[in-house]
Design a protein around this motif. Structure first.
Motif, PDB file in Angstrom:
ATOM      1  N   ARG A   1     -14.641  31.907 -30.519  1.00 42.24           N
ATOM      2  CA  ARG A   1     -13.672  30.825 -30.650  1.00 42.24           C
ATOM      3  C   ARG A   1     -12.653  31.169 -31.723  1.00 42.24           C
ATOM      4  NH1 ARG A   1     -17.854  28.470 -33.895  1.00 42.24           N
ATOM      5  NH2 ARG A   1     -16.971  27.757 -35.851  1.00 42.24           N
ATOM      6  N   ILE A   2     -11.535  30.444 -31.674  1.00 43.36           N
ATOM      7  CA  ILE A   2     -10.487  30.573 -32.676  1.00 43.36           C
ATOM      8  C   ILE A   2     -10.258  29.191 -33.247  1.00 43.36           C
ATOM      9  CG2 ILE A   2      -8.092  31.174 -33.106  1.00 43.36           C
ATOM     10  CD1 ILE A   2      -8.328  33.142 -30.727  1.00 43.36           C
ATOM     11  N   ASP A   3     -10.514  29.047 -34.544  1.00 43.55           N
ATOM     12  CA  ASP A   3     -10.325  27.753 -35.207  1.00 43.55           C
ATOM     13  C   ASP A   3      -8.909  27.692 -35.745  1.00 43.55           C
ATOM     14  OD1 ASP A   3     -12.977  27.221 -34.708  1.00 43.55           O
ATOM     15  OD2 ASP A   3     -13.657  27.651 -36.748  1.00 43.55           O
ATOM     16  N   GLU A   4      -8.173  26.681 -35.337  1.00 45.25           N
ATOM     17  CA  GLU A   4      -6.800  26.486 -35.813  1.00 45.25           C
ATOM     18  C   GLU A   4      -6.782  25.400 -36.843  1.00 45.25           C
ATOM     19  OE1 GLU A   4      -4.104  28.246 -34.950  1.00 45.25           O
ATOM     20  OE2 GLU A   4      -5.111  29.438 -33.446  1.00 45.25           O
TER      21      GLU A   4
ATOM     22  N   VAL B   1       1.298  25.452 -38.737  1.00 44.52           N
ATOM     23  CA  VAL B   1       1.542  26.886 -38.870  1.00 44.52           C
ATOM     24  C   VAL B   1       0.852  27.415 -40.125  1.00 44.52           C
ATOM     25  CG1 VAL B   1       3.322  28.626 -39.330  1.00 44.52           C
ATOM     26  CG2 VAL B   1       3.723  26.859 -37.610  1.00 44.52           C
ATOM     27  N   MET B   2       0.944  26.687 -41.217  1.00 45.72           N
ATOM     28  CA  MET B   2       0.414  27.153 -42.494  1.00 45.72           C
ATOM     29  C   MET B   2      -1.072  26.832 -42.692  1.00 45.72           C
ATOM     30  SD  MET B   2       2.854  28.839 -43.490  1.00 45.72           S
ATOM     31  CE  MET B   2       2.166  29.418 -45.016  1.00 45.72           C
ATOM     32  N   ALA B   3      -1.645  26.002 -41.832  1.00 46.34           N
ATOM     33  CA  ALA B   3      -3.069  25.666 -41.958  1.00 46.34           C
ATOM     34  C   ALA B   3      -3.901  26.923 -41.764  1.00 46.34           C
ATOM     35  CB  ALA B   3      -3.450  24.608 -40.926  1.00 46.34           C
ATOM     36  N   SER B   4      -5.020  26.981 -42.478  1.00 47.16           N
ATOM     37  CA  SER B   4      -5.865  28.175 -42.347  1.00 47.16           C
ATOM     38  C   SER B   4      -6.506  28.198 -40.965  1.00 47.16           C
ATOM     39  CB  SER B   4      -6.934  28.189 -43.440  1.00 47.16           C
ATOM     40  OG  SER B   4      -7.801  27.092 -43.295  1.00 47.16           O
ATOM     41  N   SER B   5      -6.644  29.388 -40.442  1.00 48.35           N
ATOM     42  CA  SER B   5      -7.290  29.552 -39.153  1.00 48.35           C
ATOM     43  C   SER B   5      -8.294  30.682 -39.272  1.00 48.35           C
ATOM     44  CB  SER B   5      -6.288  29.818 -38.039  1.00 48.35           C
ATOM     45  OG  SER B   5      -5.139  30.441 -38.477  1.00 48.35           O
ATOM     46  N   ALA B   6      -9.201  30.717 -38.304  1.00 48.08           N
ATOM     47  CA  ALA B   6     -10.243  31.741 -38.339  1.00 48.08           C
ATOM     48  C   ALA B   6     -10.602  32.158 -36.926  1.00 48.08           C
ATOM     49  CB  ALA B   6     -11.474  31.203 -39.058  1.00 48.08           C
ATOM     50  N   ILE B   7     -10.963  33.424 -36.819  1.00 43.68           N
ATOM     51  CA  ILE B   7     -11.471  33.955 -35.564  1.00 43.68           C
ATOM     52  C   ILE B   7     -12.981  34.095 -35.759  1.00 43.68           C
ATOM     53  CG2 ILE B   7     -11.466  35.941 -34.004  1.00 43.68           C
ATOM     54  CD1 ILE B   7      -8.571  36.490 -35.067  1.00 43.68           C
ATOM     55  N   ILE B   8     -13.752  33.485 -34.871  1.00 40.56           N
ATOM     56  CA  ILE B   8     -15.205  33.497 -34.998  1.00 40.56           C
ATOM     57  C   ILE B   8     -15.773  34.496 -33.986  1.00 40.56           C
ATOM     58  CG2 ILE B   8     -17.299  32.093 -35.063  1.00 40.56           C
ATOM     59  CD1 ILE B   8     -15.018  31.214 -37.038  1.00 40.56           C
ATOM     60  N   VAL B   9     -16.573  35.455 -34.510  1.00 43.12           N
ATOM     61  CA  VAL B   9     -17.123  36.534 -33.694  1.00 43.12           C
ATOM     62  C   VAL B   9     -18.645  36.458 -33.726  1.00 43.12           C
ATOM     63  CG1 VAL B   9     -17.248  39.045 -33.455  1.00 43.12           C
ATOM     64  CG2 VAL B   9     -15.152  37.993 -34.292  1.00 43.12           C
ATOM     65  N   LYS B  10     -19.246  36.697 -32.569  1.00 37.80           N
ATOM     66  CA  LYS B  10     -20.712  36.741 -32.486  1.00 37.80           C
ATOM     67  C   LYS B  10     -21.089  37.969 -31.669  1.00 37.80           C
ATOM     68  CE  LYS B  10     -24.654  33.903 -31.102  1.00 37.80           C
ATOM     69  NZ  LYS B  10     -25.032  32.594 -30.529  1.00 37.80           N
TER      70      LYS B  10
END
Length: 128
Positions: free
Chosen positions: A125-128, A110-119
């Motif tokens: 993709r969504i990095d969890e 839950v606390m790990a950083s995540s990112a939404i990747i846009v092109k």
């Protein structure tokens, strides 16, 4: 539910590079127009009787300086953008996301950083 910050990253393409550059140039134009408007307002106020010309000058020059600093920052961003290669990832912004938390949920995930990747304005993709 829990709110969490998620980075939004953009993959640089020729199209996104052109769009970013256009946006940066528009920001510079807007800031230049604001400087011109401030100078106009300054002259207008200085011609009124009973006003301190020095105080008005100092106040307006401070506002103009702020905008010129912003213009320098945007120029720097343009230089950095020119150096970026196609396919590079840049952090664009940060958004709040809701995360479902219930008993048994792995807190580290839950606390790990995540990112939404846009092109090119499409989530790829969504990095969890």
């Amino acid at each position: 539910m829990l709110s969490k910050k998620v980075l939004v990253k953009q993959i640089i393409t020729d199209n996104s590079k052109r769009k970013l550059k256009r946006d940066f140039h528009e920001q510079i134009l807007r800031l230049e127009q604001e400087c011109q408007q401030l100078l106009f307002e300054q002259r207008k106020l200085q011609n009124k009787a009973g006003t301190s010309k020095q105080e008005i000058n100092a106040r307006f020059q401070q506002e103009i300086r702020k905008r010129k600093e912003k213009m320098k920052l945007v120029d720097f961003k343009i230089e950095q953008l020119d150096m970026l290669e196609t396919g590079s990832e840049i952090t664009e912004t940060e958004v709040d996301a809701l995360v479902e938390v219930k008993p048994g949920t792995d807190w580290n995930k839950v606390m790990a950083s995540s990112a939404i990747i846009v092109k090119d304005d499409v989530v790829i993709r969504i990095d969890e």
